[in-house]
Design a protein around this motif. Structure first.
Motif, short mmCIF file in Angstrom:
data_model
loop_
_atom_site.label_atom_id
_atom_site.label_comp_id
_atom_site.label_asym_id
_atom_site.label_seq_id
_atom_site.Cartn_x
_atom_site.Cartn_y
_atom_site.Cartn_z
N GLY A 56 -34.03 10.40 -23.58
CA GLY A 56 -32.58 10.25 -23.67
C GLY A 56 -32.07 8.83 -23.53
O GLY A 56 -30.88 8.60 -23.57
N CYS A 57 -32.98 7.86 -23.39
CA CYS A 57 -32.58 6.46 -23.24
C CYS A 57 -32.83 5.72 -24.54
O CYS A 57 -33.91 5.83 -25.12
N PHE A 65 -27.90 3.08 -23.87
CA PHE A 65 -27.14 4.31 -24.04
C PHE A 65 -28.01 5.46 -23.57
O PHE A 65 -29.22 5.48 -23.82
N THR A 74 -28.76 12.62 -18.80
CA THR A 74 -27.64 12.71 -17.86
C THR A 74 -27.18 14.12 -17.54
O THR A 74 -26.27 14.30 -16.73
N THR A 93 -28.27 9.71 -23.56
CA THR A 93 -27.78 10.97 -24.13
C THR A 93 -27.82 12.06 -23.05
O THR A 93 -28.26 11.82 -21.92
N ASP A 94 -27.41 13.26 -23.43
CA ASP A 94 -27.45 14.40 -22.51
C ASP A 94 -28.82 14.62 -21.90
O ASP A 94 -28.93 15.07 -20.76
N ASP A 125 -20.02 10.88 -26.15
CA ASP A 125 -20.73 11.73 -25.19
C ASP A 125 -21.88 11.02 -24.51
O ASP A 125 -22.74 11.66 -23.92
N GLU A 126 -21.91 9.70 -24.60
CA GLU A 126 -23.04 8.96 -24.05
C GLU A 126 -22.61 8.07 -22.89
O GLU A 126 -21.50 7.54 -22.88
#
Length: 117
Positions: free
Chosen positions: A65-66, A81, A87, A83-84, A46-47
């Motif tokens: 999220g980074c 990477f 994004t 995360t939600d 999911d990443e």
């Protein structure tokens, strides 16, 4: 599902809207988006994985999220990477995708492997 297909569709749509030629390849258990023959972004589970300018790496890691990309036990500078948290909103996803596209012309292509006869 090895990777988030909805996220992959959003990435492909972004590239199409920007008229960026790309190739989507299954690799590393996910889907990788190649631009000019070089890895630009990818989706693993999911990443989002993004290849960004190493000079911006440390400052971008501070964003929500980074996180560093760490496949081998060591972080890979210039790869992150997301995360939600980074994004979920289109405006945020588009910013990360644009950062990866901006770096792509400066990125080095991986060496081609010789085929075994």
């Amino acid at each position: 599902m090895a990777y988030n297909e909805f996220l992959a569709d959003r990435i492909a749509q972004f590239f199409r809207e920007k008229s960026v030629p790309f190739e989507a390849r299954k690799m590393m258990g996910g889907l990788c988006f190649m631009v000019d023959g070089k890895m630009c972004v990818g989706v693993t589970r999911d990443e989002l994985m993004a290849r960004i300018d190493p000079e911006m790496y440390e400052s971008l890691l501070q964003r929500p999220g980074c996180k560093e990309m760490n496949f081998t036990g060591r972080p890979m500078k210039g790869f992150v990477f997301l995360t939600d948290d980074a994004t979920d909103l289109d405006v945020d996803l588009n910013e990360w995708l644009q950062l990866a596209l901006d770096f792509n012309p400066k990125a080095k292509a991986s060496k081609k492997r010789k085929k075994k006869s």
